[in-house]
Design an enzyme around this catalytic site. Structure first.
Site, mmCIF file in Angstrom:
data_model
loop_
_atom_site.group_PDB
_atom_site.id
_atom_site.type_symbol
_atom_site.label_atom_id
_atom_site.label_comp_id
_atom_site.label_asym_id
_atom_site.label_seq_id
_atom_site.Cartn_x
_atom_site.Cartn_y
_atom_site.Cartn_z
ATOM 1 N N HIS A 1 -9.633 4.786 19.634
ATOM 2 C CA HIS A 1 -10.607 3.842 20.171
ATOM 3 C C HIS A 1 -10.042 3.137 21.403
ATOM 4 O O HIS A 1 -8.851 2.883 21.499
ATOM 5 C CB HIS A 1 -10.956 2.765 19.134
ATOM 6 N N TYR A 2 -10.957 2.831 22.323
ATOM 7 C CA TYR A 2 -10.610 1.934 23.416
ATOM 8 C C TYR A 2 -11.869 1.155 23.765
ATOM 9 O O TYR A 2 -12.893 1.763 24.084
ATOM 10 C CB TYR A 2 -10.116 2.694 24.651
ATOM 11 N N HIS B 1 -2.793 3.879 17.005
ATOM 12 C CA HIS B 1 -3.212 4.558 15.787
ATOM 13 C C HIS B 1 -4.280 5.595 16.122
ATOM 14 O O HIS B 1 -4.980 5.494 17.132
ATOM 15 C CB HIS B 1 -3.733 3.555 14.753
ATOM 16 N N TYR C 1 -4.084 -3.806 18.388
ATOM 17 C CA TYR C 1 -3.263 -3.238 19.460
ATOM 18 C C TYR C 1 -1.903 -2.770 18.942
ATOM 19 O O TYR C 1 -0.867 -3.374 19.188
ATOM 20 C CB TYR C 1 -3.125 -4.244 20.598
ATOM 21 N N GLU D 1 0.797 -1.235 0.000
ATOM 22 C CA GLU D 1 0.000 0.000 0.000
ATOM 23 C C GLU D 1 0.826 1.280 0.000
ATOM 24 O O GLU D 1 0.324 2.327 0.385
ATOM 25 C CB GLU D 1 -0.941 0.039 1.220
#
Length: 323
Positions: free
Chosen positions: A243-244, A252, A249, A155
């Site tokens: 996020h959490y 980011h 993991y 990518e």
């Protein structure tokens, strides 16, 4: 009979619609509002895609009619495409497809319908129960697609920006690339990921006061690179959060358009704003090398099929309720 005539008269209006311009389009491209006229009188026409069918036979027929499949990218087990569900080679793509192959039980669990719960994670629960779970997830080696991206194997043409870190500090380097769920066409649904190079920070729980300057640097560079790539955007139209619990993991940051339709992934108890995290770290007591997010009690949402619910928080709830 009168009702049938009324229905026919109403249905006859649609072919008479003369388009003037696209007035509005939702972020997912599923709904559009057109401005036009019918018999020289102004008219608004809103079109919305119907829901997908749920019976197997119709879904099999839908799969068979996919046309003009164009690969957008491939990384490890993840593939994403544009495609058309209508006949004819000249039809523009009207579907965004994501393929995970081979998928794991974790993927099936993630995409299956499930209830959600609010859980409270104390520093002790994090240290004794959650941190060991995260270590186990890391050891299972499901981050190949992240390392492919970071190490230049996949990518690379899609990378928007690479930051070598302040003064070339490798442990503060990161890259910015489109999220695989964004079709890369509709700016209002923009979704990017900023992924850090270092591999010792797995989630926002690993952030400490000593990381404040780095986080501020990343925020500034992410906003700068985003508006440079997409000139129609201004910095105050970009939202940054973590996020959490995260999907994977390795630290980011999600970078989205402020108009992106809010879903459960942006809900309170799932998304934690980057600016708020920085402010929390700045107001913490204690030394910069020790004080950090691991010292806080966090309340967030978990799916009922998530291992942390079934293995940690549900048993804890049962113990309290049965107390």
């Amino acid at each position: 009979e009168a009702l049938m005539e009324e229905n026919k008269a109403s249905e006859a209006l649609i072919p008479l619609f003369k388009l003037e311009k696209l007035l509005n389009q939702d972020q997912g491209g599923r709904r559009i509002t057109l401005l036009g006229s019918i018999e020289d009188k102004p008219a608004l026409l809103t079109a919305e895609r119907a829901a997908f069918p749920s019976d197997i036979k119709t879904l099999e027929a839908f799969h068979r009619c996919l046309r003009n499949v164009k690969n957008l990218g491939t990384n490890d087990i993840y593939h994403w495409y544009l495609a058309s569900a209508s006949q004819g080679d000249d039809n523009p793509p009207d579907l965004k497809l994501n393929l995970i192959h081979p998928c794991t039980d974790k993927h099936i669990q993630k995409y299956s319908p499930q209830g959600v719960r609010m859980v409270t994670e104390t520093p002790e629960i994090y240290k004794d129960r959650v941190r060991p779970y995260i270590i186990k997830q890391r050891e299972e080696g499901r981050l190949d697609w992240v390392f492919n991206l970071l190490e230049g194997r996949k990518e690379q043409k899609d990378i928007i920006y690479r930051d070598p870190g302040p003064d070339g500090a490798k442990d503060e380097a990161f890259l910015l690339a489109p999220d695989l769920n964004w079709d890369r066409k509709i700016l209002a649904s923009m979704h990017l990921l900023a992924i850090v190079e270092r591999r010792d920070i797995w989630s926002m729980r690993d952030l400490k006061k000593t990381h404040i300057t780095w986080l501020k640097h990343m925020r500034a560079k992410i906003l700068e690179a985003t508006v440079q790539k997409y000139p129609d955007l201004e910095k105050d139209q970009v939202k940054l959060y973590m996020h959490y619990q995260p999907t994977f993991y390795h630290l980011h940051i999600h970078v989205v358009h402020v108009m992106l339709e809010p879903t459960s992934t942006q809900a309170i108890g799932k998304a934690f704003g980057l600016e708020h995290l920085i402010d929390q770290l700045e107001t913490m007591a204690g030394g910069p090398e020790k004080a950090g997010m691991a010292d806080l009690t966090l309340t967030y949402i978990l799916g009922e099929a998530h291992d942390l619910w079934t293995q940690v928080f549900q048993p804890l709830k049962g113990a309290v309720d049965g107390g």
